[in-house]
Design a protein around this motif. Sequence first.
Motif, PDB file in Angstrom:
ATOM      1  N   UNK A  43      29.350  45.583  49.438  1.00  0.00           N
ATOM      2  CA  UNK A  43      29.289  45.071  48.072  1.00  0.00           C
ATOM      3  C   UNK A  43      27.917  45.315  47.463  1.00  0.00           C
ATOM      4  N   UNK A  44      27.894  45.539  46.164  1.00  0.00           N
ATOM      5  CA  UNK A  44      26.630  45.521  45.435  1.00  0.00           C
ATOM      6  C   UNK A  44      26.217  44.058  45.314  1.00  0.00           C
ATOM      7  N   UNK A  45      24.922  43.768  45.197  1.00  0.00           N
ATOM      8  CA  UNK A  45      24.485  42.359  45.115  1.00  0.00           C
ATOM      9  C   UNK A  45      25.210  41.557  44.035  1.00  0.00           C
ATOM     10  N   UNK A  46      25.447  42.131  42.876  1.00  0.00           N
ATOM     11  CA  UNK A  46      26.167  41.422  41.817  1.00  0.00           C
ATOM     12  C   UNK A  46      27.610  41.138  42.185  1.00  0.00           C
ATOM     13  N   UNK A  47      28.225  42.031  42.947  1.00  0.00           N
ATOM     14  CA  UNK A  47      29.598  41.815  43.388  1.00  0.00           C
ATOM     15  C   UNK A  47      29.675  40.668  44.385  1.00  0.00           C
ATOM     16  N   UNK A  48      28.688  40.578  45.276  1.00  0.00           N
ATOM     17  CA  UNK A  48      28.667  39.470  46.226  1.00  0.00           C
ATOM     18  C   UNK A  48      28.523  38.150  45.481  1.00  0.00           C
ATOM     19  N   UNK A  49      27.655  38.129  44.512  1.00  0.00           N
ATOM     20  CA  UNK A  49      27.467  36.921  43.711  1.00  0.00           C
ATOM     21  C   UNK A  49      28.768  36.519  43.020  1.00  0.00           C
ATOM     22  N   UNK A  50      29.457  37.487  42.424  1.00  0.00           N
ATOM     23  CA  UNK A  50      30.728  37.200  41.747  1.00  0.00           C
ATOM     24  C   UNK A  50      31.784  36.710  42.732  1.00  0.00           C
ATOM     25  N   UNK A  51      31.815  37.293  43.933  1.00  0.00           N
ATOM     26  CA  UNK A  51      32.766  36.860  44.958  1.00  0.00           C
ATOM     27  C   UNK A  51      32.510  35.410  45.354  1.00  0.00           C
ATOM     28  N   UNK A  52      31.260  35.067  45.594  1.00  0.00           N
ATOM     29  CA  UNK A  52      30.930  33.697  45.981  1.00  0.00           C
ATOM     30  C   UNK A  52      31.238  32.695  44.871  1.00  0.00           C
ATOM     31  N   UNK A  53      30.963  33.059  43.637  1.00  0.00           N
ATOM     32  CA  UNK A  53      31.274  32.181  42.498  1.00  0.00           C
ATOM     33  C   UNK A  53      32.779  31.970  42.390  1.00  0.00           C
ATOM     34  N   UNK A  54      33.557  33.035  42.590  1.00  0.00           N
ATOM     35  CA  UNK A  54      35.021  32.918  42.514  1.00  0.00           C
ATOM     36  C   UNK A  54      35.556  32.032  43.627  1.00  0.00           C
ATOM     37  N   UNK A  55      35.020  32.173  44.836  1.00  0.00           N
ATOM     38  CA  UNK A  55      35.472  31.336  45.951  1.00  0.00           C
ATOM     39  C   UNK A  55      35.119  29.878  45.685  1.00  0.00           C
ATOM     40  N   UNK A  56      33.874  29.624  45.302  1.00  0.00           N
ATOM     41  CA  UNK A  56      33.439  28.241  45.050  1.00  0.00           C
ATOM     42  C   UNK A  56      34.186  27.615  43.881  1.00  0.00           C
ATOM     43  N   UNK A  57      34.570  28.431  42.895  1.00  0.00           N
ATOM     44  CA  UNK A  57      35.275  27.922  41.727  1.00  0.00           C
ATOM     45  C   UNK A  57      36.768  27.764  41.934  1.00  0.00           C
ATOM     46  N   UNK A  58      37.250  28.105  43.136  1.00  0.00           N
ATOM     47  CA  UNK A  58      38.667  27.938  43.435  1.00  0.00           C
ATOM     48  C   UNK A  58      39.553  29.026  42.854  1.00  0.00           C
ATOM     49  N   UNK A  59      38.966  30.119  42.388  1.00  0.00           N
ATOM     50  CA  UNK A  59      39.764  31.201  41.804  1.00  0.00           C
ATOM     51  C   UNK A  59      40.329  32.143  42.859  1.00  0.00           C
ATOM     52  N   UNK A  60      39.842  32.034  44.076  1.00  0.00           N
ATOM     53  CA  UNK A  60      40.366  32.817  45.196  1.00  0.00           C
ATOM     54  C   UNK A  60      40.802  31.860  46.280  1.00  0.00           C
ATOM     55  N   UNK A  61      41.890  32.194  46.904  1.00  0.00           N
ATOM     56  CA  UNK A  61      42.339  31.378  48.007  1.00  0.00           C
ATOM     57  C   UNK A  61      41.711  31.920  49.286  1.00  0.00           C
ATOM     58  N   UNK A  62      41.053  31.082  50.028  1.00  0.00           N
ATOM     59  CA  UNK A  62      40.412  31.476  51.265  1.00  0.00           C
ATOM     60  C   UNK A  62      41.303  31.013  52.398  1.00  0.00           C
ATOM     61  N   UNK A  63      41.750  31.955  53.220  1.00  0.00           N
ATOM     62  CA  UNK A  63      42.614  31.626  54.334  1.00  0.00           C
ATOM     63  C   UNK A  63      41.759  31.265  55.543  1.00  0.00           C
ATOM     64  N   UNK A  64      42.064  30.143  56.149  1.00  0.00           N
ATOM     65  CA  UNK A  64      41.361  29.720  57.346  1.00  0.00           C
ATOM     66  C   UNK A  64      42.355  29.581  58.485  1.00  0.00           C
ATOM     67  N   UNK A  65      41.863  29.798  59.679  1.00  0.00           N
ATOM     68  CA  UNK A  65      42.721  29.608  60.841  1.00  0.00           C
ATOM     69  C   UNK A  65      42.747  28.138  61.179  1.00  0.00           C
ATOM     70  N   UNK A  66      43.857  27.704  61.714  1.00  0.00           N
ATOM     71  CA  UNK A  66      43.879  26.291  62.042  1.00  0.00           C
ATOM     72  C   UNK A  66      45.093  25.833  62.717  1.00  0.00           C
TER      73      UNK A  66
END
Length: 66
Positions: A43-66
């Motif tokens: 990722x470019x640095x700006x893309x990483x920032x956008x990815x983290x913002x989307x995850x924290x904002x609930x716009x992406x579903x993060x799959x966890x094992x469990x």
Amino acid sequence: MPRYEWQKSSYSSEGANCVNVAAAPDGTLRIRESDDPEVLLSLAPGQLSALLIAIKGGRLRVQTEG
């Protein structure tokens, strides 16, 4: 494959399932999970920032094992 200087996320525990980040010579960032270190996300640095913002904002579903 180039050798990267990997840094473990401060949010990762001491066990497995750690997220590692490294800077590449071309200015992009590489991300990997310690359980599968051969799979890299580039990722470019700006893309990483956008990815983290989307995850924290609930716009992406993060799959966890469990």
